[in-house]
Scaffold this active site. Structure first.
Site, PDB file in Angstrom:
ATOM      1  N   HIS A 168       0.185 -30.572 -11.207  1.00 52.18           N
ATOM      2  CA  HIS A 168       1.216 -29.550 -11.411  1.00 52.18           C
ATOM      3  C   HIS A 168       0.602 -28.167 -11.579  1.00 52.18           C
ATOM      4  CE1 HIS A 168       0.175 -29.137 -15.654  1.00 52.18           C
ATOM      5  NE2 HIS A 168       0.072 -30.458 -15.682  1.00 52.18           N
ATOM      6  N   GLU A 177       1.432 -38.005 -17.897  1.00 53.98           N
ATOM      7  CA  GLU A 177       0.102 -37.722 -18.440  1.00 53.98           C
ATOM      8  C   GLU A 177      -0.228 -38.696 -19.570  1.00 53.98           C
ATOM      9  OE1 GLU A 177      -2.923 -37.060 -18.314  1.00 53.98           O
ATOM     10  OE2 GLU A 177      -3.001 -34.873 -18.227  1.00 53.98           O
TER      11      GLU A 177
END
Length: 192
Positions: A7, A74
């Site tokens: 990202h 994550e």
């Protein structure tokens, strides 16, 4: 081809803080980075991404259909969430870097993350052998996808650097996988 993208940047990333399950959006540079990724993934058929806002914002900028897959989230840093990486104690860092099974209190180990990311990669392998699939994820899952591609253990994590909005490409064939590109950032030239 499996195109694995980290990202765009967040304020926490810019500050060098551990950002696991925290859910901030992209900062201004991160939004520009996400837009710059569009040209890199042109021709892909779809995007798979983590459920966190920073990945969803990055994925939305690509202009392709998006599917959320929780396995690409994550790693959970537990009590270390939000801490500056540079402030971690040498003892914690030593244990973390030498033992993929180590998990910070209330968090997740690199080994556990590796199990879920490898399963997610396996599930996309057949489709990625026929068409380009983009995955928008985070630093640790990108590293785990590289370990899957190279068929190596999770200890490789600490030997890889993955920049915000970087691109990694894994060719998936009927017999084996091969790493074609890692941590590419050319598309970001002139943004910083």
């Amino acid at each position: 081809m499996l195109i694995v993208v980290r990202h765009g940047r967040t304020e926490a990333n810019a500050a060098g803080r551990l950002l696991g399950r925290g859910d901030p959006g992209l900062d201004e540079l991160g939004r520009r980075q996400a837009e710059a990724l569009r040209s890199v993934v042109a021709g892909a058929s779809r995007v798979v991404c983590s459920p966190l806002l920073r990945t969803r914002e990055t994925a939305a900028a690509l202009g392709l259909p998006v599917t959320i897959d929780e396995r690409w989230i994550e790693v959970d840093y537990g009590i270390l969430e939000g801490e500056p990486f540079r402030d971690l104690s040498p003892e914690i860092l030593s244990q973390w870097m030498s033992d993929p099974g180590f998990a910070p209190e209330g968090g997740e180990s690199i080994a556990a993350l590796g199990v879920r990311v490898r399963a997610a990669c396996d599930d996309l392998a057949e489709e990625a052998s026929e068409r380009d699939i983009v995955v928008v994820s985070h630093v640790s899952p990108v590293k785990a996808a590289v370990a899957w591609a190279l068929d190596v253990g999770d200890e490789i994590t600490w030997r890889l650097y993955v920049a915000p909005a970087s691109v990694t490409k894994v060719a998936v064939g009927p017999v084996r996988r091969s790493l074609h590109l890692f941590n590419a950032q050319d598309h970001l030239d002139g943004l910083a």
